[in-house]
Write a protein that holds these residues in place. Structure first.
Motif, PDB file in Angstrom:
ATOM      1  N   VAL A 359       0.913  -1.059   0.096  1.00 22.18           N
ATOM      2  CA  VAL A 359       0.116  -0.100   0.113  1.00 22.18           C
ATOM      3  C   VAL A 359       0.916   1.160  -0.122  1.00 22.18           C
ATOM      4  O   VAL A 359       1.811   1.294   0.800  1.00 22.18           O
ATOM      5  CB  VAL A 359      -0.980   0.065   1.300  1.00 22.18           C
ATOM      6  N   GLY A 385      -3.102   0.437  -3.996  1.00 24.59           N
ATOM      7  CA  GLY A 385      -2.549  -0.978  -3.821  1.00 24.59           C
ATOM      8  C   GLY A 385      -1.863  -1.561  -4.962  1.00 24.59           C
ATOM      9  O   GLY A 385      -2.278  -1.249  -5.877  1.00 24.59           O
ATOM     10  N   ALA A 393      -4.585  -5.974  -5.786  1.00 21.32           N
ATOM     11  CA  ALA A 393      -4.420  -4.745  -5.545  1.00 21.32           C
ATOM     12  C   ALA A 393      -5.432  -3.842  -5.043  1.00 21.32           C
ATOM     13  O   ALA A 393      -5.555  -3.127  -4.113  1.00 21.32           O
ATOM     14  CB  ALA A 393      -3.983  -3.868  -7.013  1.00 21.32           C
ATOM     15  N   ARG A 396      -6.109  -4.785  -1.254  1.00 21.01           N
ATOM     16  CA  ARG A 396      -5.065  -3.994  -0.195  1.00 21.01           C
ATOM     17  C   ARG A 396      -5.523  -2.716  -0.447  1.00 21.01           C
ATOM     18  O   ARG A 396      -5.363  -2.055   0.884  1.00 21.01           O
ATOM     19  CB  ARG A 396      -3.658  -4.347  -0.997  1.00 21.01           C
ATOM     20  N   ALA A 397      -5.843  -2.041  -1.333  1.00 19.17           N
ATOM     21  CA  ALA A 397      -6.619  -0.593  -1.463  1.00 19.17           C
ATOM     22  C   ALA A 397      -7.514  -0.447  -0.382  1.00 19.17           C
ATOM     23  O   ALA A 397      -7.752   0.535   0.273  1.00 19.17           O
ATOM     24  CB  ALA A 397      -6.590  -0.054  -2.755  1.00 19.17           C
ATOM     25  N   ALA A 400      -6.846  -0.669   3.202  1.00 15.34           N
ATOM     26  CA  ALA A 400      -6.204   0.508   3.818  1.00 15.34           C
ATOM     27  C   ALA A 400      -7.218   1.609   3.880  1.00 15.34           C
ATOM     28  O   ALA A 400      -7.256   2.261   4.984  1.00 15.34           O
ATOM     29  CB  ALA A 400      -5.181   0.987   2.732  1.00 15.34           C
TER      30      ALA A 400
END
Ligand code: AMP
Ligand code: GLY
Length: 426
Positions: A359, A385, A393, A396-397, A400
């Motif tokens: 991130v 991400g 991706a 993960r984004a 966060a």
């Protein structure tokens, strides 16, 4: 090298982050910058509309290269002014920046050099424009010729909407930008963003990307500057990539050179993948925001030599390398954006969010006060991400995003959704 970056958005934070990683760099300044950029560069409070002030700063600090982020200074001729002062700058001249600052200019170029785009006419009075839309009916697209901060395009689904848009533009809503209006055929298909570095002669493509322009999930609500992006996009196949280069980008570079206004800098094509092949619906003469954020995360090569090669006409033998990993960014905006919103609201949880593997957080409208990060604009944060796939991706984004404590902000929840579906089915 000493480098000065101009701008203050998420795009410029990503550029600052990438430039700061260059072994060629000695010092990096950013004018005016933001709270995130301040971690990568020395922020300086110069008014970038004041070209004389920018030139004075460059001379006083032995700046070797200026990188221009947004379109307004390009359209105002900052590269010409820096050039005249003997300072190297990445970006197009004022003449070449007309590819973004005049929609009519771009449409005429397309006609002259046979570049695929929607049918169109240019108008300088409301009556002729009204007669044209009545003859062609809706859906149809009404565009102010000049720069209108992303608000100058109305995709009219009904004739009354088209008539209202024409009246609004000729009423001076966009000032001089609306003195001329372009009316364009409505194109159907998937919209993608295509970027290429140009040096006046040659163009080298960057990785593909897709933006999400509407404010709400499932592409609903008004247009914004962009609410999220990812790269690469599975919808730009190698064949489509080749078609865009051969039919759109290269003829544009050749046409601009032939007209005596060679294009240097980054050319950003808004392309509709229509049933009849890719068609250009607009050019911008700078990086996209937020597309730049994901491109910088995926670029393996040092970006500084690419900027220099663009300025010096040396892109011909240049090669850019990319990480295979995908990248995705979710924009967090202040509640109310793209309409009215509050400034000065407090954001917590940024360090906890950035601690997640893969991130990276790029700031847009933020300021730092007494060690706290406060919102200072419409689009405020880019939560990015990276991962082996778009799905990773994306996961993960959003993980966060969920660690960020900002009751006064919001984001879309479906960034990259269509690409993730495609991965699932592929
Ligand atoms: P812009 O503000 O120039 O980025 O344009 C806003 C949006 O209008 C674009 O992202 C497209 O979705 C849409 N648009 C522009 N031109 C056309 C067109 N000829 N046909 C369909 N949609 C268009
Ligand atoms: N991503 C849209 C723009 O930069 O204009």
């Amino acid at each position: 090298m000493n480098i000065l970056l101009l701008g203050s958005g998420g795009r410029e934070h990503a550029l600052a982050w990438k430039i700061a990683a260059s072994p060629l760099l000695t010092r990096l300044w950013c004018a005016p910058g933001n709270a995130g950029i301040a971690r990568e560069a020395e922020c300086v409070a110069i008014d970038i509309a004041d070209h004389g002030a920018v030139i004075d700063f460059c001379k006083a600090n032995a700046v070797d290269l200026v990188v221009v982020g947004p379109e307004a200074p390009l359209a105002a001729g900052i590269v010409d002014d820096l050039d005249a002062a003997g300072i190297k700058a990445f970006g197009p001249s004022k003449q070449a920046a007309q590819l973004e600052s005049s929609k009519g200019f771009t449409k005429d170029l397309c006609r002259e050099f046979d570049i695929p785009t929607g049918a169109y006419r240019r108008f300088s009075n409301a009556n002729d424009a009204l007669a044209y839309v009545r003859a062609h009916s809706a859906p149809i697209v009404v565009k102010a010729d000049g720069l209108a901060a992303g608000k100058g395009v109305v995709v009219a689904t009904t004739l009354p909407q088209a008539e209202d848009a024409i009246a609004m533009m000729f009423d001076g809503t966009f000032g001089a930008a609306g003195a001329e209006v372009v009316i364009e055929e409505f194109l159907t298909g998937r919209e993608i963003s295509f970027f290429a570095f140009c040096d006046g002669e040659t163009a080298i493509p960057l990785a593909s990307a897709q933006d999400h322009k509407r404010v709400l999930d499932h592409d609903e609500g008004p247009n914004t500057g962009g609410m999220g992006a990812y790269s690469p996009t599975p919808f730009v196949t190698p064949e489509i990539h080749q078609q865009i280069m051969a039919r759109i980008i290269l003829p544009t570079v050749a046409g601009m050179k032939k007209r005596g206004t060679p294009f240097r800098g980054v050319l950003y094509a808004g392309v509709m993948l229509t049933p009849d092949g890719p068609k250009l619906f607009e050019y911008n003469v700078r990086f996209g925001d937020p597309e730049c954020q994901v491109l910088m995360l995926r670029m393996m090569s040092d970006i500084v030599p690419a900027f220099l090669a663009s300025c010096d006409g040396q892109l011909k033998n240049f090669n850019l390398r990319w990480y295979n990993e995908a990248a995705l960014t979710v924009v967090m905006a202040a509640n109310g954006y793209p309409g009215d919103y509050k400034k000065g609201t407090r954001i917590d949880g940024l360090d906890e969010a950035a601690a997640i593997e893969g991130v990276e957080i790029f700031h847009a409208g933020t300021v730092s006060r007494d060690g706290k990060i406060l919102a200072n604009g419409g689009r405020v944060l880019n939560i990015c991400g990276s991962g082996k796939t778009i799905s990773e991706a994306q996961r993960r984004a959003y993980q966060a995003v969920d660690r960020i404590d900002w009751p006064d902000g919001f984001c879309r929840r479906d960034i990259g959704g269509q690409a993730v579906e495609q991965e699932g089915s592929g």
